[in-house]
Design a protein around this motif. Structure first.
Motif, short mmCIF file in Angstrom:
data_model
loop_
_atom_site.label_atom_id
_atom_site.label_comp_id
_atom_site.label_asym_id
_atom_site.label_seq_id
_atom_site.Cartn_x
_atom_site.Cartn_y
_atom_site.Cartn_z
N ALA A 49 -6.90 9.86 -4.21
CA ALA A 49 -6.08 8.45 -4.25
C ALA A 49 -5.49 8.04 -5.69
O ALA A 49 -4.43 6.78 -5.75
CB ALA A 49 -7.61 7.42 -5.27
N ASN A 50 -5.63 9.08 -6.65
CA ASN A 50 -4.63 8.85 -7.90
C ASN A 50 -3.33 9.14 -7.29
O ASN A 50 -2.79 8.77 -7.97
CB ASN A 50 -5.64 9.19 -9.37
CG ASN A 50 -6.59 9.31 -9.38
OD1 ASN A 50 -6.36 7.98 -10.02
ND2 ASN A 50 -6.96 10.24 -10.37
N THR A 51 -2.77 10.20 -7.11
CA THR A 51 -1.71 10.59 -6.52
C THR A 51 -1.28 9.49 -5.79
O THR A 51 -0.32 9.38 -5.74
CB THR A 51 -2.13 11.91 -4.99
OG1 THR A 51 -2.89 12.87 -5.77
CG2 THR A 51 -0.55 12.20 -5.11
N ALA A 52 -2.31 8.96 -4.04
CA ALA A 52 -1.37 7.84 -4.02
C ALA A 52 -1.33 6.60 -5.10
O ALA A 52 -0.24 5.73 -4.80
CB ALA A 52 -1.98 7.02 -3.04
N ARG A 53 -1.42 6.03 -6.20
CA ARG A 53 -1.67 4.99 -6.94
C ARG A 53 -0.54 5.30 -7.30
O ARG A 53 0.75 4.57 -7.38
CB ARG A 53 -2.97 4.96 -7.36
CG ARG A 53 -2.80 3.97 -8.84
CD ARG A 53 -3.66 4.04 -9.58
NE ARG A 53 -4.05 5.25 -10.59
CZ ARG A 53 -3.42 5.76 -11.28
NH1 ARG A 53 -2.17 5.00 -11.85
NH2 ARG A 53 -4.02 7.03 -11.68
N LYS A 54 0.08 7.06 -8.08
CA LYS A 54 0.98 7.43 -8.77
C LYS A 54 2.34 7.10 -8.03
O LYS A 54 3.70 6.49 -8.05
CB LYS A 54 1.27 8.32 -9.86
CG LYS A 54 0.10 8.62 -10.25
CD LYS A 54 -0.60 10.17 -10.99
CE LYS A 54 -1.30 9.80 -11.85
NZ LYS A 54 -1.87 11.23 -12.32
N ALA A 55 2.50 7.40 -6.48
CA ALA A 55 3.46 7.31 -5.69
C ALA A 55 3.69 5.87 -5.74
O ALA A 55 4.95 5.37 -5.30
CB ALA A 55 3.19 8.24 -4.36
N GLY A 56 2.17 5.38 -5.00
CA GLY A 56 3.18 3.54 -4.82
C GLY A 56 3.86 2.53 -6.69
O GLY A 56 4.71 1.90 -6.07
N LEU A 57 3.42 3.17 -7.50
CA LEU A 57 3.85 2.63 -8.78
C LEU A 57 4.94 3.56 -8.60
O LEU A 57 6.75 2.48 -9.74
CB LEU A 57 2.90 3.22 -9.95
CG LEU A 57 3.25 3.18 -11.24
CD1 LEU A 57 3.09 1.34 -11.21
CD2 LEU A 57 2.63 3.07 -12.90
N THR A 58 5.69 4.38 -8.12
CA THR A 58 6.91 5.21 -8.81
C THR A 58 8.08 4.31 -7.90
O THR A 58 8.91 4.42 -7.80
CB THR A 58 6.89 6.26 -8.28
OG1 THR A 58 6.32 6.97 -8.98
CG2 THR A 58 8.33 6.77 -8.19
N ILE A 59 7.34 4.30 -6.65
CA ILE A 59 7.57 4.24 -5.69
C ILE A 59 8.14 1.97 -5.47
O ILE A 59 9.07 1.81 -5.61
CB ILE A 59 7.30 3.16 -4.02
CG1 ILE A 59 7.57 4.77 -3.43
CG2 ILE A 59 7.96 2.63 -3.06
CD1 ILE A 59 6.51 4.95 -2.30
N SER A 60 7.26 1.31 -6.67
CA SER A 60 7.91 -0.11 -6.74
C SER A 60 8.50 -0.02 -7.74
O SER A 60 9.86 -0.82 -8.09
CB SER A 60 6.36 -0.88 -7.63
OG SER A 60 5.63 -0.99 -6.21
N LEU A 61 8.56 0.98 -8.68
CA LEU A 61 9.68 0.75 -10.21
C LEU A 61 10.90 1.35 -9.66
O LEU A 61 11.88 0.41 -9.88
CB LEU A 61 9.14 2.04 -10.94
CG LEU A 61 7.77 1.55 -11.78
CD1 LEU A 61 7.99 2.64 -12.57
CD2 LEU A 61 7.95 0.40 -12.66
N ILE A 62 11.10 2.12 -8.05
CA ILE A 62 12.27 2.45 -7.57
C ILE A 62 13.28 0.93 -7.53
O ILE A 62 14.16 0.55 -7.38
CB ILE A 62 12.53 3.98 -6.74
CG1 ILE A 62 12.04 5.07 -7.34
CG2 ILE A 62 13.76 3.79 -5.94
CD1 ILE A 62 11.77 6.32 -6.96
#
Length: 93
Positions: A49-62
Motif C-alpha cells: 500500500a505504501n509503495t502504491a501510494r508513493k507511485a501514485g504521488l509520483t505520477i500525480s507530480l509528473i
C-alpha cells in the motif's frame, strides 16, 4: 474420568491447549507460526500500500509538471506568434 475433551470429526471442541502452544496434531502448525504468518501478511500488505501510494504521488507530480509545461509552451507559442505578426506588419522593428 472425563478429561473435558470432546471431539467432532476428530477435532477437539474444547481443549486445554493454550494460545501459543503447538496444535500440530490438529492444525498442522502452531498458533505462534499462524500469528506470525498473519503479521507477515499484514506487513506485506502495508508495504504494498505504501509503495502504491508513493507511485501514485509520483505520477500525480509528473502529470502536474506536464500540465504546467504545456501551459507554458502554449503561452510562449502565442507570444511568439504575436511577435511574428507584428514583425510581418512592420509595426515592430
Amino acid at each position: 474420568m472425563d478429561s473435558g475433551l470432546h471431539s467432532v470429526r476428530g477435532f477437539p471442541t474444547h481443549s486445554s491447549v493454550g494460545i501459543g502452544q503447538p496444535v500440530t496434531k490438529y492444525g498442522g502448525s502452531s498458533t505462534i507460526s499462524r500469528v506470525g504468518r498473519i503479521d507477515d501478511a499484514k506487513a506485506g500488505a502495508k508495504h504494498a500500500a505504501n509503495t502504491a501510494r508513493k507511485a501514485g504521488l509520483t505520477i500525480s507530480l509528473i502529470l502536474i509538471g506536464a500540465l504546467i509545461a504545456s501551459v507554458a509552451a502554449l503561452l510562449g507559442g502565442n507570444e511568439q506568434d504575436e511577435k511574428e505578426a507584428l514583425l510581418a506588419s512592420g509595426r515592430l522593428q
